[in-house]
Scaffold this active site. Structure first.
Site, PDB file in Angstrom:
ATOM      1  N   THR A 158     -12.400   4.311 -71.416  1.00  0.00           N
ATOM      2  CA  THR A 158     -12.613   3.805 -70.059  1.00  0.00           C
ATOM      3  C   THR A 158     -11.795   4.671 -69.095  1.00  0.00           C
ATOM      4  O   THR A 158     -12.240   5.723 -68.669  1.00  0.00           O
ATOM      5  CB  THR A 158     -12.254   2.308 -69.946  1.00  0.00           C
ATOM      6  OG1 THR A 158     -10.955   2.073 -70.497  1.00  0.00           O
ATOM      7  CG2 THR A 158     -13.283   1.464 -70.693  1.00  0.00           C
ATOM      8  N   LYS A 198      -8.776   3.731 -78.114  1.00  0.00           N
ATOM      9  CA  LYS A 198      -8.839   3.875 -76.663  1.00  0.00           C
ATOM     10  C   LYS A 198      -7.810   2.935 -76.068  1.00  0.00           C
ATOM     11  O   LYS A 198      -7.509   1.874 -76.609  1.00  0.00           O
ATOM     12  CB  LYS A 198     -10.232   3.579 -76.113  1.00  0.00           C
ATOM     13  CG  LYS A 198     -10.736   2.155 -76.265  1.00  0.00           C
ATOM     14  CD  LYS A 198     -10.279   1.141 -75.242  1.00  0.00           C
ATOM     15  CE  LYS A 198     -10.534   1.589 -73.842  1.00  0.00           C
ATOM     16  NZ  LYS A 198     -10.058   0.517 -72.849  1.00  0.00           N
ATOM     17  N   THR A 252      -5.287  -3.808 -73.710  1.00  0.00           N
ATOM     18  CA  THR A 252      -6.670  -3.410 -73.500  1.00  0.00           C
ATOM     19  C   THR A 252      -6.913  -2.140 -74.290  1.00  0.00           C
ATOM     20  O   THR A 252      -7.010  -1.046 -73.771  1.00  0.00           O
ATOM     21  CB  THR A 252      -7.037  -3.207 -72.020  1.00  0.00           C
ATOM     22  OG1 THR A 252      -8.426  -2.937 -71.940  1.00  0.00           O
ATOM     23  CG2 THR A 252      -6.268  -2.126 -71.353  1.00  0.00           C
ATOM     24  N   GLU A 293      -2.088   4.907 -67.702  1.00  0.00           N
ATOM     25  CA  GLU A 293      -2.719   5.258 -66.440  1.00  0.00           C
ATOM     26  C   GLU A 293      -1.706   5.867 -65.471  1.00  0.00           C
ATOM     27  O   GLU A 293      -0.717   5.237 -65.100  1.00  0.00           O
ATOM     28  CB  GLU A 293      -3.379   4.017 -65.832  1.00  0.00           C
ATOM     29  CG  GLU A 293      -4.611   3.598 -66.619  1.00  0.00           C
ATOM     30  CD  GLU A 293      -5.158   2.260 -66.197  1.00  0.00           C
ATOM     31  OE1 GLU A 293      -6.315   1.984 -66.542  1.00  0.00           O
ATOM     32  OE2 GLU A 293      -4.438   1.486 -65.537  1.00  0.00           O
ATOM     33  N   ASN A 325      -5.656   1.653 -60.410  1.00  0.00           N
ATOM     34  CA  ASN A 325      -5.973   0.244 -60.558  1.00  0.00           C
ATOM     35  C   ASN A 325      -6.407  -0.405 -59.246  1.00  0.00           C
ATOM     36  O   ASN A 325      -7.122  -1.415 -59.245  1.00  0.00           O
ATOM     37  CB  ASN A 325      -4.792  -0.490 -61.177  1.00  0.00           C
ATOM     38  CG  ASN A 325      -4.711  -0.235 -62.661  1.00  0.00           C
ATOM     39  OD1 ASN A 325      -5.438  -0.828 -63.446  1.00  0.00           O
ATOM     40  ND2 ASN A 325      -3.856   0.688 -63.061  1.00  0.00           N
ATOM     41  N   THR A 382     -14.269   0.366 -57.811  1.00  0.00           N
ATOM     42  CA  THR A 382     -15.008   1.181 -56.842  1.00  0.00           C
ATOM     43  C   THR A 382     -15.043   2.637 -57.237  1.00  0.00           C
ATOM     44  O   THR A 382     -15.671   3.420 -56.552  1.00  0.00           O
ATOM     45  CB  THR A 382     -14.382   1.045 -55.441  1.00  0.00           C
ATOM     46  OG1 THR A 382     -12.984   1.393 -55.522  1.00  0.00           O
ATOM     47  CG2 THR A 382     -14.522  -0.362 -54.916  1.00  0.00           C
TER      48      THR A 382
END
Length: 410
Positions: A159, A185, A196, A282, A405, A410
């Site tokens: 992702t 992942k 996650t 991230e 995040n 979007t």
């Protein structure tokens, strides 16, 4: 560091290994249209039904694919196929989502010609949206389970990850070469007790079902459950291990002479994947490794290590290359572990900053240079209250984490 009881028999790391390196496994991935361009549908196939074990998220909002996967594994303890989509998590989707996960399982099973309870289902991505079953149906019908494209599978499950994550080792057991491999992942919503993240481990070892369950749980407690990126635990997280027995070794269990050797191999694969997830947090620029020693129990050591590596203030200090040891001490203090605050040492890298709970004289410039010049940052703490220890992994907290995040939908 993985503890191996047989120093003369070390697992051999296979640099270019993948989930299809163990005998009898195939994998692939393709684009079915959930994402705009990137691969979003992946599968793993074993030539024979494999003994299976899995560990799932502790989040009480467990996604529909996990419920279906539990059904499959609990039916016979054997799995032959894995079908995974990314882009939509099929979480918080009610009865329709549950039926879609079942249908996803059935369509894949029918397509490759196996019983549907030999298939596990996994999804990752946005929460609260229904799966586009027309796109999944079209994608599943394009699957060729006779091909070997492990890298395509690794890409299809991603992702917000920036890179694929894989690990592979080989062991000599009963004169046979046993291979253990995995991919995963995970980049955000990563926190101890699963996150996650999805992890898939394959091995051609012959292992009893009970022993495989025990091995996976032990490995996860010391690896995947010891990483954190942002303190969030997701709805879809799972680590699955499949053992198809095609290596031809005698059945492994707790009484086998090479049992500890096999367990150490599984842990080595899981630790490598866990560290790759933490490193790919991230927006992350640095991997943080925290080792805590001198605790009464391993559980206490793990609590302190996770408290330090999970501290937003510690993470931002590392990003800012600031040797702010006060944040480390504070995280130790609120970890919930009883301790003697006057008997604690703290190191950043090789440089001691606290001795006996008090600051020591050190060169701030040298430690700043250490933080600036290294992508892997080590923190050590000794509580001098026992012989137990633990290691946890995480990453720094950066401006890009907020940007990623804030704009995820979007």
């Amino acid at each position: 560091m993985i503890h191996q009881t047989k120093l003369e028999k070390q697992a051999i790391e296979i640099k270019d290994g993948s989930v299809t390196t163990p005998n009898g496994f195939l994998a692939g991935g393709l684009h079915c249209g959930i994402k705009r361009k990137r691969l979003d549908l992946g599968w793993i196939y074993s030539e024979v039904p494999a003994t299976a074990a899995a560990v799932y998220t502790t989040n009480q909002f467990q996604a529909a694919p996990l419920l279906v996967t539990k059904e499959s594994i609990n039916t016979t303890g054997k799995i032959q196929g894995v079908i995974v989509n990314s882009g939509i998590a099929n979480a918080c989707t009610g009865e329709e989502g549950y039926k879609n996960a079942q249908l996803m399982r059935k369509k894949f099973a029918d397509h490759i010609g196996i019983d549907e309870h030999l298939v596990v289902v996994s999804s990752t991505g946005l929460i609260g949206e229904q799966l586009p079953m027309d796109k999944l149906d079209k994608g599943i019908n394009q699957i060729d389970h006779l091909i070997d494209e492990a890298n395509a599978f690794e890409k299809a499950i991603l992702t917000t990850d920036t890179k694929e994550k894989r690990a592979c080792v080989q062991l000599d057991i009963d004169g046979k070469t046993v291979t253990i491999a995995g991919c995963a992942k995970g980049s955000g919503m990563i926190h101890p007790n699963m996150a996650t993240m999805l992890g898939f481990v394959t091995t051609d070892a012959n292992v009893s079902e009970d022993a495989l369950n025990l091995t996976l749980k032990q490995a996860i407690n010391q690896t995947f459950n010891m990483i954190t990126v942002d303190g969030d635990t997701s709805t879809n997280d799972m680590v699955l291990i499949l053992a198809n027995g095609l290596a031809g070794n005698d059945e492994l269990n707790q009484h086998h002479s090479d049992w500890d050797y096999f367990v150490s191999g599984v842990k080595q694969v899981c630790e490598s994947l866990a560290k790759q997830i933490a490193r790919d947090g991230e927006g992350a620029t640095k991997l943080i490794e925290v080792t805590v020693t001198g605790c009464k129990t391993n559980g206490d050591a793990a609590k302190v290590a996770k408290s330090i590596v999970g501290s937003s203030l510690v993470k931002t200090a590392i990003f800012g290359e600031d040797p702010n040891w006060g944040r480390i001490v504070a995280a130790i203090g609120y970890s919930g572990v009883q301790l003697n605050s006057t008997a604690i040492d703290v190191f950043i890298g090789q440089y001691q900053v606290v001795k006996g709970g008090l600051p020591v004289t050190y060169s701030e410039g040298i430690i700043r240079s250490y933080l600036k010049e290294n992508k892997d940052i080590q923190i050590f703490a000794n509580l001098y209250d026992g012989d137990s220890q633990a290691t946890a992994w995480g990453c720094d907290l950066t401006y890009d984490y907020v940007k990623i995040n804030a704009m995820y939908r979007t």
